[in-house]
Design an enzyme around this catalytic site. Structure first.
Site, mmCIF file in Angstrom:
data_model
loop_
_atom_site.group_PDB
_atom_site.id
_atom_site.type_symbol
_atom_site.label_atom_id
_atom_site.label_comp_id
_atom_site.label_asym_id
_atom_site.label_seq_id
_atom_site.Cartn_x
_atom_site.Cartn_y
_atom_site.Cartn_z
ATOM 1 N N HIS A 141 0.860 -1.182 0.000
ATOM 2 C CA HIS A 141 0.000 0.000 0.000
ATOM 3 C C HIS A 141 0.894 1.228 0.000
ATOM 4 O O HIS A 141 2.119 1.115 -0.089
ATOM 5 C CB HIS A 141 -0.970 -0.023 1.179
ATOM 6 C CG HIS A 141 -0.338 0.099 2.526
ATOM 7 N ND1 HIS A 141 0.554 -0.834 3.012
ATOM 8 C CD2 HIS A 141 -0.465 1.041 3.507
ATOM 9 C CE1 HIS A 141 0.943 -0.482 4.223
ATOM 10 N NE2 HIS A 141 0.338 0.653 4.546
ATOM 11 N N HIS A 181 1.106 4.012 2.248
ATOM 12 C CA HIS A 181 1.476 4.800 3.415
ATOM 13 C C HIS A 181 2.972 5.096 3.395
ATOM 14 O O HIS A 181 3.782 4.291 2.903
ATOM 15 C CB HIS A 181 1.093 4.071 4.702
ATOM 16 C CG HIS A 181 -0.319 4.322 5.126
ATOM 17 N ND1 HIS A 181 -1.057 3.411 5.851
ATOM 18 C CD2 HIS A 181 -1.138 5.398 4.933
ATOM 19 C CE1 HIS A 181 -2.267 3.910 6.082
ATOM 20 N NE2 HIS A 181 -2.338 5.108 5.537
ATOM 21 N N ASP A 216 5.414 5.033 5.458
ATOM 22 C CA ASP A 216 6.400 4.115 6.034
ATOM 23 C C ASP A 216 6.582 2.849 5.200
ATOM 24 O O ASP A 216 7.360 1.961 5.585
ATOM 25 C CB ASP A 216 6.042 3.758 7.482
ATOM 26 C CG ASP A 216 4.632 3.233 7.646
ATOM 27 O OD1 ASP A 216 3.705 3.790 7.047
ATOM 28 O OD2 ASP A 216 4.445 2.255 8.404
ATOM 29 N N HIS A 217 5.915 2.783 4.054
ATOM 30 C CA HIS A 217 6.094 1.663 3.127
ATOM 31 C C HIS A 217 6.645 2.103 1.768
ATOM 32 O O HIS A 217 6.970 1.248 0.945
ATOM 33 C CB HIS A 217 4.771 0.918 2.943
ATOM 34 C CG HIS A 217 4.292 0.256 4.184
ATOM 35 N ND1 HIS A 217 4.358 -1.119 4.382
ATOM 36 C CD2 HIS A 217 3.770 0.767 5.328
ATOM 37 C CE1 HIS A 217 3.877 -1.409 5.587
ATOM 38 N NE2 HIS A 217 3.515 -0.284 6.176
ATOM 39 N N HIS A 250 -7.332 -2.250 6.229
ATOM 40 C CA HIS A 250 -6.438 -1.175 6.641
ATOM 41 C C HIS A 250 -7.084 0.151 6.257
ATOM 42 O O HIS A 250 -8.124 0.178 5.601
ATOM 43 C CB HIS A 250 -5.064 -1.363 5.987
ATOM 44 C CG HIS A 250 -3.977 -0.564 6.601
ATOM 45 N ND1 HIS A 250 -3.757 -0.514 7.952
ATOM 46 C CD2 HIS A 250 -3.023 0.230 6.044
ATOM 47 C CE1 HIS A 250 -2.722 0.278 8.207
ATOM 48 N NE2 HIS A 250 -2.268 0.747 7.064
#
Length: 244
Positions: free
Chosen positions: A60, A62, A64-65, A136
């Site tokens: 996904h 976000h 932090d990814h 999520h």
């Protein structure tokens, strides 16, 4: 197959845990799953290096990814590499377009191939992969690599995902917080244990760990073990697992 946790942390990284990134390798094939902050450095520490990563699979979008996605592109360009493939859920093309609009000088530096996928079967970097939609706050996909490895991505724990992972030799599952944190979009040990109860999985590694989990690993394992009697361990950065 070799699976290496490059980052087992979260949006609040610690000195020991960087943000999410998992390296999957088999028979000369290499795939990076997610590319959070710090993953580029962990790639170098792992001995694999960014030169070897020409395909990235995103769960996904976000931060932090995906935070090291553009730094990965720049490092590959400076190293003389010419290609990068980025595969992910709907919106991945817009993500890359927007990043390159902000950093215009990176436009055209690499042969960038972007592909959007939906739940179901697909192939990337020579791997046959199954995708399953998770629960999520953004559209997010879990990925399964045959009977060897499943990665939950970010998600609440629920029976559908547990069914998707059943039979895997290794499951890496989000377990962001201990039980006393009131949270949605991520599991706690109790909810994860209940979801996995009765499932046949070779080994479970807990990842996407917030600082809240520090010093509470035994407690978290006990909470999971009250419902699920399988082999559960904590992931750590640069931990490599060999799967036959």
């Amino acid at each position: 197959m070799r699976v290496t946790f490059l980052g087992s942390g979260s949006a609040m990284p610690t000195g020991e845990r960087f943000q999410t990134g998992i390296l999957v390798q088999e028979d000369g094939r290499t795939l990076l799953v997610d590319c959070g902050s710090g993953v580029l450095h962990r790639l170098q520490q792992s001995g694999v290096g960014y030169e070897s990563v020409s395909s990235v699979l995103l769960t996904h979008h976000h931060l932090d990814h995906v935070a090291d996605l553009l730094p990965l592109m720049k490092a590959r360009w400076l190293a003389g590499e010419e290609h990068l493939e980025v595969v992910g859920p709907q919106g991945t093309k817009s993500l890359l377009d927007d990043l390159l609009n902000v950093h215009e000088y990176m436009q055209g530096k690499l042969d960038l191939q972007v592909r959007e996928i939906v739940p179901g079967e697909f192939s990337v970097a020579g791997f046959d992969v199954s995708a399953y939609e998770t629960r999520h706050s953004l559209p997010c996909l879990a990925y399964r690599f045959g009977d060897l490895f499943t990665f939950s991505g970010d998600t609440e724990a629920f029976s559908g995902l547990a069914n998707f992972a059943e039979g895997s030799a290794i499951l890496a599952h989000d377990c962001s917080f201990p039980d006393d944190v009131d949270v949605s979009n991520h599991p706690t040990p109790e909810t994860l244990g209940k979801a996995l109860a009765g499932r046949e999985i070779g080994r479970v590694y807990l990842t996407h760990l917030y600082p809240h989990t520090d010093g509470r690993h035994d407690e978290m394992l006990e909470s999971i073990g009250a419902h699920y009697d399988g082999d559960v361990r904590f992931a750590s950065d640069l931990k490599t697992i060999s799967i036959d």
